[in-house]
Design an enzyme around this catalytic site. Structure first.
Site, PDB file in Angstrom:
ATOM      1  N   GLN A 279       6.283  -1.016  -6.067  1.00 24.98           N
ATOM      2  CA  GLN A 279       6.242  -1.147  -4.607  1.00 24.98           C
ATOM      3  C   GLN A 279       5.259  -0.102  -4.104  1.00 24.98           C
ATOM      4  O   GLN A 279       5.601   1.062  -3.940  1.00 24.98           O
ATOM      5  CB  GLN A 279       7.639  -0.960  -4.032  1.00 24.98           C
ATOM      6  CG  GLN A 279       8.657  -1.947  -4.616  1.00 24.98           C
ATOM      7  CD  GLN A 279       8.415  -3.386  -4.185  1.00 24.98           C
ATOM      8  OE1 GLN A 279       8.447  -3.698  -3.003  1.00 24.98           O
ATOM      9  NE2 GLN A 279       8.157  -4.280  -5.144  1.00 24.98           N
TER      10      GLN A 279
ATOM     11  N   ALA B 238      14.496  -4.713   4.374  1.00 25.65           N
ATOM     12  CA  ALA B 238      13.795  -4.914   3.103  1.00 25.65           C
ATOM     13  C   ALA B 238      12.293  -4.688   3.242  1.00 25.65           C
ATOM     14  O   ALA B 238      11.782  -4.436   4.331  1.00 25.65           O
ATOM     15  CB  ALA B 238      14.082  -6.319   2.585  1.00 25.65           C
ATOM     16  N   HIS B 239      11.597  -4.822   2.130  1.00 25.79           N
ATOM     17  CA  HIS B 239      10.164  -4.498   2.110  1.00 25.79           C
ATOM     18  C   HIS B 239       9.340  -5.417   3.004  1.00 25.79           C
ATOM     19  O   HIS B 239       9.572  -6.605   3.073  1.00 25.79           O
ATOM     20  CB  HIS B 239       9.599  -4.486   0.685  1.00 25.79           C
ATOM     21  CG  HIS B 239       9.905  -5.645  -0.176  1.00 25.79           C
ATOM     22  ND1 HIS B 239       9.533  -5.683  -1.501  1.00 25.79           N
ATOM     23  CD2 HIS B 239      10.556  -6.810   0.046  1.00 25.79           C
ATOM     24  CE1 HIS B 239       9.932  -6.810  -2.032  1.00 25.79           C
ATOM     25  NE2 HIS B 239      10.546  -7.510  -1.136  1.00 25.79           N
ATOM     26  N   ASN B 240       8.383  -4.778   3.665  1.00 26.76           N
ATOM     27  CA  ASN B 240       7.402  -5.485   4.490  1.00 26.76           C
ATOM     28  C   ASN B 240       7.983  -6.156   5.721  1.00 26.76           C
ATOM     29  O   ASN B 240       7.311  -6.970   6.363  1.00 26.76           O
ATOM     30  CB  ASN B 240       6.603  -6.494   3.640  1.00 26.76           C
ATOM     31  CG  ASN B 240       5.820  -5.788   2.547  1.00 26.76           C
ATOM     32  OD1 ASN B 240       6.214  -5.776   1.393  1.00 26.76           O
ATOM     33  ND2 ASN B 240       4.729  -5.153   2.931  1.00 26.76           N
TER      34      ASN B 240
END
Lengths: 349, 349, 349
Positions: A203, A244-246
């Site tokens: 990541q 969560a990511h992004n």
């Protein structure tokens, strides 16, 4: 909690601070802030939600902060203001107990990397760890046991309570408040499957948290896979929230406790997510969307408004009977259509 | 996050590393990894999800990793690979920013019990506490502020990020990654009721975490009441997940954020649980079960496949009308049956 | 976990401790506690749930703790007791592995404020931070890395596991157990909106946690806005639970993992909330209410009993068909009513 506050204010002082209109004795002093029903003769109370209007007549408060049209019903001194809840917000800071709290300086037990840059009057608590090249803005407080990773940047006047973790490269704006147990910048949940096992995707994005953001206890905000996870200015995040990511959260959103947002979803500005709401990944919510508690959203929303899912609660025996029928619902709909067809045929014969 | 990465690679090198087929100039150098739409002329991009195929024609990337059948549509150099998402996973590690990070050694502020055994080249961060008889494998990294309880065993090449807590006797395999705020080995929720109050049941089992497991930020895995809670090899657990006592998770499962699993439930191998899924206690899920987000499972599942519960979200006024009817659903079903009976009687007359 | 326990007990000793009735050889020694199916010849087992009665005939245990009416079916020594699960709870503490654990004293690395008051035989672990005027009761254990805020008060014989955070002014009773990662006293989620942005409301109340309370890993309990958040005596709270500001939880409630309770809600005594349950704010639940897992409660409940919401899980293709119909449910109900009207008209013609 029984903490003494030594502050007292005259109603005159409070009226001026709030920009309110005073009806009563401006020289009267108050030393506390309480609800209409709990307030005693040294307290100021407030009436913001008309559901509590029934407590106004019997309040023992010295004065009440309320909307102008209720002044005539107030049995004690009144401070009239169009938005009394906002007035209460301002007052609350005046009556907060004074804490010995956070003195400027770096505690002897803290481990601060040599290349880290500390602004004027920062307060670095016991057992804090600050990584290489981190930058901490002026007057920012880093509570006991926090870990601030390599190359993080935290703006001025921010506050990390005890035991917060920022991974490397996390950017936090000014006047941010991050509560204990929160984790910002952990790896997003990214894996590729080779047919038999999962392979980790590094990541390599970051997290950018805007100005005036608050992040609740035990909440987690994951770093981006590629590119950043972004929390807009003025966003307020409650406890136990997972982002969560992004994900991108637009400015001035409010996310209540236990919300979970899956990867790459974009939430517009001024949205409100109720407690326990789940947003699936890769969605877009436009500005001004409200989602009621524990709803699951699996499609993008393009119109502002209030959205919901789920079923209300009911006695378990009734629920059991209905929940079984839910599994037959499509069948029921087809039977209904058939009945209508038969009726229409019958009628037309 | 703006962190410089000094690594550059030729397309030739990357092609060899991935076992891909190169269409283009192998001497060309790239210094970054990005999505098709964000990539610039020094980046390599990837196309794994055909939903993004529309961005291929206009990409500014130096090269694109994609499936063989799309090579002809690629306007720049192409690295063809059957599973480009897996290729992206491999590339991601090459382009991760280099961190000063974790040097081998024990930080002066760490408290390591005398009877603990540290493998070669371990890295023990500031303020870490390691209990009696704990064993830490070679090259394993224990981040700042972690607490590793008495008699824990952690395999080699594992990584505990800052502020992780392992209770006593927790066993973790090799190459595990545990994120900040995670707690492994806390007491399971076990109490006996005497008619008026709850009596604690000592949780005397442990937790066994396999090899290649990842555990997300702020997740908790409780120790067994009797016997162990078991997380199989290759299991990936996202953030804010709760796994209760004596749960067994089969190898290579993936559990998304906010999943909660109640006591003694056994999940088979290669299962996938969507975000916020809840599994009741004492269930068995066979291998290859997928549960969609926020579903509640209250019965064992014996057939692989995709399972769901709940209702989709909709505008709140429509939802209110429908949710009220849900409480009448069994009644509606009975009325429907009566109508059909009446129709059939009518027909047969 | 393979930890040796050196304790052995005669059946005679265990019988006396439990107030049970012994059928068998009182001089026989047991060294472990296990389930009916896992027990070996040195273990005592128990049969509390009749679903496991089928394992009784084949148990290899030395003795079994069970209800009196099953003594005749027990192939080995029997300890008869009306509430064998409660008996198991008592036994579990006898067989818990002995840990080097927590010696009385203050670890050299702890930072204890000069004005803090430590009771006799407290144990303060490594890297603990204790704020000004905090009071820690006799024999209470504060685990490594805990942060105990200014003016906190913790009763005697309590246990904070590693990495717990208490904000200022939190009051905790006697014999409390708080697990790692838990945060008590963080700010409630209170903001006033001025039409364009949120303004923080200082959370000037506290948290009062009663005697004999247990709080699970990574759970968070927010401090009150005005007045306190209150957790009654004997309440048991599992992991990943969120309790918002000014919530009151009545005595002897049990809250399973991932429960979320919104602000100012009052839960009566002896209530049980299943995993993932959500309670909206400003509700009242009377004594003796049980809510099944993942239900959402949006209205007060005035009758004891079991309540539920949601739908059971089913194969995804079936679910899709039914979930679509849920959106048409009100329409279906109206069509049904129309059909009945038409039938009745037809009948009456």
């Amino acid at each position: 909690m029984k903490m003494m506050t030594s502050q007292t204010y005259t109603l005159e002082e409070l009226t001026r601070t709030l920009g309110a209109t005073l009806h009563g004795d401006g020289a009267q002093r108050v030393s506390g802030l309480a609800t209409l029903s709990d307030a005693g003769p040294d307290d100021i109370a407030f009436l913001a939600n008309r559901a509590y209007q029934r407590f106004l007549g019997e309040t023992r408060a010295a004065a009440v902060l309320l909307p102008p049209d209720l002044v005539s019903e107030c049995p004690v001194s009144a401070l009239a203001l169009d938005n009394p809840y906002l007035g209460y917000a301002h007052l609350s800071h005046l009556f907060a107990p004074p804490l010995a709290g956070h003195r400027p300086g770096v505690h002897a037990s803290a481990c601060v990397a040599e290349s880290a840059v500390l602004g004027k009057d920062v307060s670095i608590g016991p057992n804090v760890v600050i990584g290489e090249h981190a930058v901490i803005g002026e007057r920012t407080v880093i509570g006991a046991g926090c870990s601030v990773g390599e190359a993080c940047s935290i703006g001025s006047d921010s506050l990390l309570h005890a035991n917060v973790t920022l991974y490397h490269g996390v950017i936090v704006g000014q006047r941010a408040i991050i509560h204990s147990g929160a984790v910002v910048g952990g790896d997003g949940f990214g894996f590729a499957h080779d047919g038999s096992a999962w392979h980790k995707i590094a990541q390599i994005g970051g997290v950018v948290v805007g100005d005036d953001v608050e992040i609740g206890s035990c909440s987690s905000i994951d770093r981006g896979a590629l590119g950043d996870t972004v929390i807009g200015d003025g966003v307020k995040i409650d406890s136990q929230v997972q982002i969560a990511h992004n994900v991108h959260i637009g400015e001035h959103c409010a996310l209540a406790g236990c919300v979970g947002i899956a990867g790459s979803t974009r939430v517009g500005r001024h949205c409100q997510l109720g407690g326990g709401v789940g947003l699936a990944g890769h969605l877009e919510l436009c500005d001004g969307v409200q989602i009621t508690g524990m709803s699951l959203v699996t499609n993008s929303i393009h119109e502002p408004g209030v959205y919901s899912s789920g079923t209300g609660s009911m006695p378990n025996d009734l629920w059991r009977r209905n929940a079984v029928r839910f599994k037959q619902l499509d069948q029921m709909a087809r039977r209904l259509t058939r009945l209508e067809r038969d009726r229409d045929r019958g009628t037309s014969q």
